[in-house]
Write a protein that holds these residues in place. Sequence first.
Motif, PDB file in Angstrom:
ATOM      1  N   LEU A 297      36.525  51.657  49.010  1.00 44.24           N
ATOM      2  CA  LEU A 297      35.250  51.735  48.281  1.00 44.24           C
ATOM      3  C   LEU A 297      35.167  50.658  47.197  1.00 44.24           C
ATOM      4  O   LEU A 297      34.089  50.099  46.938  1.00 44.24           O
ATOM      5  N   LEU A 298      36.310  50.349  46.593  1.00 38.75           N
ATOM      6  CA  LEU A 298      36.343  49.283  45.599  1.00 38.75           C
ATOM      7  C   LEU A 298      36.078  47.940  46.264  1.00 38.75           C
ATOM      8  O   LEU A 298      35.395  47.073  45.698  1.00 38.75           O
ATOM      9  N   CYS A 299      36.610  47.772  47.461  1.00 38.36           N
ATOM     10  CA  CYS A 299      36.393  46.524  48.200  1.00 38.36           C
ATOM     11  C   CYS A 299      34.903  46.317  48.490  1.00 38.36           C
ATOM     12  O   CYS A 299      34.409  45.181  48.442  1.00 38.36           O
ATOM     13  N   HIS A 300      34.175  47.386  48.762  1.00 40.09           N
ATOM     14  CA  HIS A 300      32.743  47.272  49.021  1.00 40.09           C
ATOM     15  C   HIS A 300      32.006  46.698  47.806  1.00 40.09           C
ATOM     16  O   HIS A 300      30.910  46.154  47.949  1.00 40.09           O
ATOM     17  N   ARG A 301      32.607  46.828  46.621  1.00 44.54           N
ATOM     18  CA  ARG A 301      31.985  46.339  45.387  1.00 44.54           C
ATOM     19  C   ARG A 301      32.639  45.042  44.895  1.00 44.54           C
ATOM     20  O   ARG A 301      32.503  44.686  43.732  1.00 44.54           O
ATOM     21  N   ALA A 302      33.335  44.356  45.781  1.00 48.89           N
ATOM     22  CA  ALA A 302      34.139  43.195  45.373  1.00 48.89           C
ATOM     23  C   ALA A 302      33.330  42.146  44.622  1.00 48.89           C
ATOM     24  O   ALA A 302      33.813  41.537  43.656  1.00 48.89           O
ATOM     25  N   LEU A 303      32.081  41.931  45.038  1.00 50.42           N
ATOM     26  CA  LEU A 303      31.264  40.902  44.384  1.00 50.42           C
ATOM     27  C   LEU A 303      30.826  41.299  42.987  1.00 50.42           C
ATOM     28  O   LEU A 303      30.364  40.462  42.204  1.00 50.42           O
ATOM     29  N   GLU A 304      30.975  42.577  42.661  1.00 50.04           N
ATOM     30  CA  GLU A 304      30.593  43.052  41.330  1.00 50.04           C
ATOM     31  C   GLU A 304      31.775  43.087  40.367  1.00 50.04           C
ATOM     32  O   GLU A 304      31.587  43.296  39.161  1.00 50.04           O
ATOM     33  N   LEU A 305      33.007  42.897  40.885  1.00 50.79           N
ATOM     34  CA  LEU A 305      34.200  43.082  40.068  1.00 50.79           C
ATOM     35  C   LEU A 305      34.446  41.891  39.157  1.00 50.79           C
ATOM     36  O   LEU A 305      34.171  40.734  39.529  1.00 50.79           O
ATOM     37  N   ASP A 306      35.010  42.168  37.975  1.00 49.08           N
ATOM     38  CA  ASP A 306      35.448  41.072  37.119  1.00 49.08           C
ATOM     39  C   ASP A 306      36.793  40.566  37.629  1.00 49.08           C
ATOM     40  O   ASP A 306      37.386  41.137  38.556  1.00 49.08           O
ATOM     41  N   ALA A 307      37.265  39.485  37.045  1.00 48.65           N
ATOM     42  CA  ALA A 307      38.479  38.832  37.538  1.00 48.65           C
ATOM     43  C   ALA A 307      39.685  39.765  37.504  1.00 48.65           C
ATOM     44  O   ALA A 307      40.501  39.787  38.438  1.00 48.65           O
ATOM     45  N   GLN A 308      39.814  40.537  36.444  1.00 53.74           N
ATOM     46  CA  GLN A 308      40.961  41.434  36.318  1.00 53.74           C
ATOM     47  C   GLN A 308      40.948  42.519  37.397  1.00 53.74           C
ATOM     48  O   GLN A 308      41.984  42.811  38.009  1.00 53.74           O
TER      49      GLN A 308
END
Length: 347
Positions: A297-308
Motif C-alpha cells: 500500500l505504501l508502494c502505491h503512494r510512492a510518488l507522494e513519499l518524501d525522500a526519507q
Amino acid sequence: MEIYLVGGAVRDQLLGYPIKERDYVVVGASPEEMLNQGFRLIGKDFPVFLHPKTHEEYALARTERKIGPGYKGFSCYAAPDVTLEDDLQRRDLTINAMAQKSNGHVIDPFQGQKDIDHKLLRHVAPAFSEDPVRILRVARFMARFAPLGFRVAKETMELMKAMVSVGEVQALVPERVWQEFSKALTEPAPQPFIKTLYECGALAVLFPELQELYTQYESIADPRSIGQHSYLAVLEKAVALTDDPQVRFAAILCDLGKGVAKEETDGGIHKIEALCQRYRISRAYASLAATAAAYHLLCHRALELDAQSLYMLLEKTDAFRQSSRLDQFLLVCEADFQAYFGLGKII
C-alpha cells in the motif's frame, strides 16, 4: 509379461499436451523377473524399477488396501495375478486411469476419454475417499485444466466434502500440502486451486488465513465499494504478469496487509509467518509474502513519499542488496493495483 504406458502421459497425449515424463505398468511379472532383465529396484513401499537404458519408471501392477488414517495408511499388493484393470482402478481420476499398448491402442475401463470430452474431473471409485492427498490433487488439476473448461464432477465434489467433514485432511503432513500448493502455483491458473479447496471445505482446515480472506470478500454485498476487487483477483493479475511462483504466492497473501479482516497490518504479517512456519515454506517465499503484505500500500503512494520515506521503503524491500527481490515486490504491487481497480475477471 505385458507393459503399458499409463497415467499422465496417456492423458496429456489425448489432450494434445507435451508429455513431460512416461510411467509404465508391468502386468504378469515378479520382482525377480524385472531384476533379471536389468531393471533397478528403487521403490520402498511397492515394486518400482528403473529401465536399464531409458531410466524411466516401471511399476508392477498393484492393488491398495486402506489399513490406517491419512495417505500413508495403505497396504500394497503387487504380484503377477494383479490385472491392468485392478491397477487402474486404484487411481484417483478417470482421466488418469487409462493405459496404452505399444501399438497405440488406449485401454479405458473407466471412461476417461469421455470425461476428457466432457471436461470433467471425476473419481474412479469410492476408494478415492481413502486418500486425502487426492483432494489436493484435484485442486491442482483444476489449476492446470480450468482454462480448458474443466470442472470437478458433482459427485466427486460431494465425496471431497464428505472427506473433509470426517477429518481426513487433518491427517495430511505439511510437506505434502506445500508440495501440491507449490506445484499449483506453477500451473496456468492457480486461482481454481484455492477456489476448489474453498468449495469442498478443505481451505478452512488447511489454510484458515485464506479462508478468512475469501469469506470476507464473498460477504461484501456491493463489490463496487472496493473497486470491483475480489479475493482471487490479485492472484489472477499476478498470473498474467509473471510465472514466478514466489510472486504468485505473495499475491495470494498480500491482502492480509490491508486489514480486510479489521485487524492491524502487523496481525496479518503474523498470520503469514504462522502459515509459512506451519507448512515449512522456504524463507524466499515467506519473506516476499510478508514484505509485500506490509508495504504494497505504501508502494502505491510512492510518488507522494518524501525522500526519507522512499528510502525506508527501498530498504524494507531489500532493494539495495537484491534488485531481483525489488522486481518481485513491484510485480505483486502491480497485480494488486490492477486488481483493486477491477481490470479483469476471475476464472
